[in-house]
Design an enzyme around this catalytic site. Structure first.
Site, mmCIF file in Angstrom:
data_model
loop_
_atom_site.group_PDB
_atom_site.id
_atom_site.type_symbol
_atom_site.label_atom_id
_atom_site.label_comp_id
_atom_site.label_asym_id
_atom_site.label_seq_id
_atom_site.Cartn_x
_atom_site.Cartn_y
_atom_site.Cartn_z
ATOM 1 N N CYS A 101 45.210 41.776 59.807
ATOM 2 C CA CYS A 101 45.391 43.184 59.425
ATOM 3 C C CYS A 101 44.997 43.395 57.959
ATOM 4 O O CYS A 101 45.497 42.712 57.073
ATOM 5 C CB CYS A 101 46.842 43.610 59.637
ATOM 6 N N ASN A 200 35.834 39.245 68.688
ATOM 7 C CA ASN A 200 36.352 40.598 68.516
ATOM 8 C C ASN A 200 35.555 41.318 67.430
ATOM 9 O O ASN A 200 35.115 40.709 66.463
ATOM 10 C CB ASN A 200 37.845 40.504 68.148
#
Length: 314
Positions: A101, A200
């Site tokens: 994050c 990803n």
């Protein structure tokens, strides 16, 4: 066997996305092609203090198997407490540590992608999860690095900690969500370790999925923002479809709406507006439709408006 991730086939995973990958959305992508779903990112501190809202976020749809809960944090004791609490909750197949994050609030707590600045600490946290968890899987979601790309070193640290697989976003923290995704760097990580690597980053279509598989050398894909307003991407990849029947789009949108009502009750229609704004993009009369639904409060009227729009918008 229930709860097992079959890595012998290429798997499709839904990435954790705060504010979007809630239970209704996850249940829809699970029904239409995702193999594995992850909860929204959950604070280990909030779990430790048994915050009621946090426990709601852990809840899953009956369809969600295998289901992984993602936690964020940097304090070893808090992480351990969070794991022990999750051990007591049935239906969770694994615990994932957020090491990717890029949000400043998370970075300031030395969590998320800031763990990539201290790989021994990241490894220790993962070892703690692995040691105390009674769940089948321990995993990590990472980026290529904080400022510089060190995918092999990160993947090796995760493997040394005993994780079962790694999901790797193809940007550094410095790259946020804007830099070009480096799929070749994900390929380097895959070559460096024996555990599965899930690629990803910017997988937005079936064509892109084929490209990412080819460049990274991994059959395993994780899709996050590419699924928002486009959850049928899982269906397309699973079925090998370059385009999707219009009727199927309408079916999936309605399925999502009904799942929202099941979970959120009378608040469902207003919460669903943000999804309808995204779903309607690019369709005929989309702005008129958005103006209409912004004024609707009734669940049945909203459903009628959705059916009418998606029948006529093609």
């Amino acid at each position: 066997m229930s709860g097992v991730i079959d890595f012998s086939k290429g798997i499709l995973a839904l990435a954790p996305l705060a504010g979007f990958t809630d239970l209704p959305f996850r249940s829809v992508v699970k029904k239409f092609g995702a193999d594995v779903t992850f909860s929204e990112m959950i604070s280990a501190n909030a779990l430790k203090y048994r915050c009621e809202k946090t426990f709601k976020m852990v809840e899953k749809s009956p369809l969600e198997t295998p289901y992984i809960v993602q936690i964020a944090g940097s304090d070893i004791n808090n992480i351990k407490e969070a794991v022990l609490i999750l051990n007591d909750i049935e239906g969770i197949d694994g615990i994932d540590l957020n090491c990717g994050c890029p949000v400043p609030k998370i970075i300031s707590q030395e969590a998320g992608s800031s763990l990539l600045l201290d790989l021994p600490k990241m490894q220790k946290i993962l070892e703690t999860i692995k040691h105390y968890s009674t769940k089948r899987y321990t995993s990590a979601k990472v980026r290529l690095g904080f400022n510089t790309k060190i995918p092999e070193t990160i993947a090796k640290a995760c493997e040394a900690a005993g994780v079962d697989f790694v999901s790797m976003h193809g940007r550094t923290r410095a790259g946020a969500y804007k830099a070009e995704v480096d799929y070749h760097a994900i390929a380097r990580a895959k070559e460096a370790v024996r555990i599965p690597i899930i690629a990803n980053g910017d997988i937005t279509s079936y064509e892109k999925a084929l490209h990412v598989r080819e460049v990274t050398g991994t059959d395993h894909l994780m899709i996050g923002r590419g699924a928002i307003g486009n959850p049928w991407i899982f269906y397309q990849i699973k079925q090998g479809l370059f385009s999707i029947e219009k009727a199927k789009i309408g079916e999936i949108v309605l399925e999502h709406y009904d799942a929202m009502l099941n979970v959120y009750g009378e608040k469902g229609p207003s919460i669903f507006r943000k999804h309808l704004h995204t779903y309607s993009k690019g369709f005929r009369d989309a702005s008129e439709f958005r103006n209409t639904i912004n004024r609707i409060e009734s669940a049945s009227t909203m459903r009628e408006a959705i059916v009418l729009f998606f029948q006529n918008a093609f």
